[in-house]
Write an enzyme that holds these catalytic residues in place. Structure first.
Site, PDB file in Angstrom:
ATOM      1  N   ASP A 140     -26.297  26.126 -77.132  1.00 11.35           N
ATOM      2  CA  ASP A 140     -25.515  26.305 -77.906  1.00 11.35           C
ATOM      3  C   ASP A 140     -25.203  25.021 -79.021  1.00 11.35           C
ATOM      4  O   ASP A 140     -25.043  24.935 -80.066  1.00 11.35           O
ATOM      5  CB  ASP A 140     -23.930  26.608 -77.493  1.00 11.35           C
ATOM      6  CG  ASP A 140     -23.540  25.783 -76.240  1.00 11.35           C
ATOM      7  OD1 ASP A 140     -24.449  24.943 -75.624  1.00 11.35           O
ATOM      8  OD2 ASP A 140     -22.374  25.888 -75.907  1.00 11.35           O
ATOM      9  N   ASP A 165     -17.581  36.793 -68.609  1.00 12.66           N
ATOM     10  CA  ASP A 165     -16.167  36.626 -68.402  1.00 12.66           C
ATOM     11  C   ASP A 165     -15.242  36.524 -69.328  1.00 12.66           C
ATOM     12  O   ASP A 165     -14.259  35.832 -69.567  1.00 12.66           O
ATOM     13  CB  ASP A 165     -16.072  34.870 -68.059  1.00 12.66           C
ATOM     14  CG  ASP A 165     -16.793  34.030 -68.917  1.00 12.66           C
ATOM     15  OD1 ASP A 165     -17.184  34.388 -69.814  1.00 12.66           O
ATOM     16  OD2 ASP A 165     -16.300  32.719 -68.789  1.00 12.66           O
TER      17      ASP A 165
END
Ligand SMILES: *[C@@H]1O[C@H](CO)[C@@H](O)[C@H](O)[C@H]1NC(C)=O
Ligand SMILES: *[C@@H]1O[C@H](CO)[C@@H](O)[C@H](O)[C@H]1NC(C)=O
Length: 433
Positions: free
Chosen positions: A308, A230
């Site tokens: 993350d 994206d």
């Protein structure tokens, strides 16, 4: 005559007694005989019984033998059926074998790209695009292809998870412009009940672990730029990574280069400084470069979810920093699914994407090496005039250049960051200054 009669009567009585006694005595031997007979009969019976039992046992044995013979027969029938089935499966798997062969061919082909020595001696850096079930991945791939300066230097690998056919179709349309790989494990992931709604994060971590292993260890790339499906990319996206690559390789206190500025919103960044770069302790992600040696360190302990935040932990970061730009070289064009739509609307949407091409490979970027950078950074911070947020807001500051707003507690940091419109979250740091 009466006496004779009596004698006669007595004689008859005696005879009767004798007779009765005789019969009484006779009775016993008779009973004895029947006892013997009974014993004989019983012996016969028990003999018969044991014979019957023997026969029964024999028949039982026979029956058992029969049963086992039948079982064996059934078994052999089943085994041969199974073999037939196996044969069927093998035949059905033949295309799979061909696929394996195709996979090996693909690995060999991509490997030869990865290990190629470029004429200018520059590095080969793979771009790994993560795709799942959004056909808009084409928007991202189109931009990568548009700005890619060299096919040899930046081979694009698109890794797809989720088994989403329409997305696979879109990716396949690019033919050999890109390499398409597919995460093979579509099994459901056991997720603790409390984290059910975060299952997407588990899938992402599995996909990352697999695809990075594949790209580094099977394709044998030495450096990889990680991109999600994206992302818009800036015109100098490749130039930025190529320019910072030597610094990443040389400085062991760096573990990544990111294209993203978490505070890179319009109005917060200096739009006149597209060439400005920083070091950051907070992993920004969203378009970032990683080397094989760092991946080799992370891969064996790669987490099952929230990767993350995991790489931001002191055990993984080990006081290392990432390079990030003042103006982002990526921007997300909206994410439906795992990520928080609210967060997109509130923050991500306003991230400024750089438009001016900066020739980073022509620039002297050694100022980003830790020894140079830290000295310069500390100097610049402490040379900046001290101000309060209120002074800054009232516009009473006329000094040129940067100013300094100090904080000493997490709360004050959070409050000030909020007022300035900056990201206000932070992670634990392992005894950094
Ligand atoms: C990736 O490779 C490392 C090292 O070979 C291994 O320990 C790890 O389990 C692999 N991870 C995945 C997801 O395959
Ligand atoms: C690059 O900049 C550094 C200072 O950060 C300086 O010491 C060095 O000489 C410069 N190198 C070149 C080739 O200009």
């Amino acid at each position: 005559m009466r006496k004779n009669q009596f004698i006669g009567f007595a004689f008859v009585s005696v005879c009767l007694w004798a007779l009765v006694t005789y019969y009484l005595f006779l009775d016993r031997p008779l009973n004895h005989k029947s006892d013997q007979k009974q014993i004989q009969v019983e012996e016969h019976l028990s003999l018969l019984e044991s014979k019957l039992k023997e026969q029964f046992l024999d028949s039982e044995k026979l029956l058992q033998q029969l049963r086992s013979v039948i079982n064996e027969q059934q078994l052999s029938v089943k085994v041969s059926e199974d073999r037939e089935e196996e044969r069927g499966v093998i035949e059905e798997e033949l295309p799979g074998k061909q696929q394996n062969k195709g996979e090996d061919e693909q690995v060999n082909r991509v490997r030869s790209f990865a290990e190629k020595i470029l004429p200018d001696g520059g590095p080969v850096i793979a771009v790994l695009v993560f795709a799942c079930n959004r056909i808009t991945v084409s928007k991202c791939i189109d931009q990568l292809l548009k700005y890619r300066p060299s096919r040899e230097q930046f081979p694009i690998v698109v890794s797809q998870d989720c088994g989403h056919r329409p997305t696979a179709d879109v990716i396949e349309l690019y033919g050999d412009e890109i390499t398409r790989i597919e995460q093979p494990d579509q099994n459901d992931i056991p997720v603790p009940p409390k984290e059910k709604k975060f299952k997407g994060y588990f899938k992402i971590a599995r996909h990352y672990g697999w695809a990075l292993n594949y790209t580094f260890f099977r394709f044998n790339f030495d450096t990889v730029i990680i991109v999600e499906d994206d992302l818009d990319v800036a015109p100098d996206f490749f130039e930025y990574f190529l320019g910072t690559y030597p610094i990443l390789k040389r400085d062991a206190t760096l573990w990544c280069v990111s294209a993203w500025n978490d505070n890179g919103k319009v109005g917060l960044v200096d739009e006149n400084a597209p060439d400005l770069l920083y070091r950051t302790d907070f992993f920004p992600g969203l378009g970032w470069m990683l080397t094989k040696s760092t991946w080799a360190e992370l891969a064996p302990k790669w987490p099952s979810s929230y990767w993350d935040d995991w790489v931001r932990q002191p055990e993984q970061r080990r006081n290392r920093a990432c390079i990030r730009p003042e103006i982002s070289r990526t921007r997300t064009f909206g994410k439906i699914g795992v990520s928080n739509g609210h967060f997109y609307e509130k923050h991500l949407k306003y991230i400024k994407l750089n438009e001016k091409f900066v020739p980073f490979t022509q620039k002297n970027l050694t100022y980003l090496m830790k020894d140079n950078y830290d000295v310069q950074f500390v100097k610049e911070v402490y040379e900046s005039p001290l101000v309060t947020y209120q002074e800054l807001k009232s516009g009473s500051i006329v000094a040129e250049g940067s100013v300094r707003i100090p904080y000493h507690t997490n709360d004050v940091y959070k409050r000030t960051a909020k007022m300035l419109g900056l990201m206000d979250d932070f992670r634990v740091s392992a005894g950094m200054q």
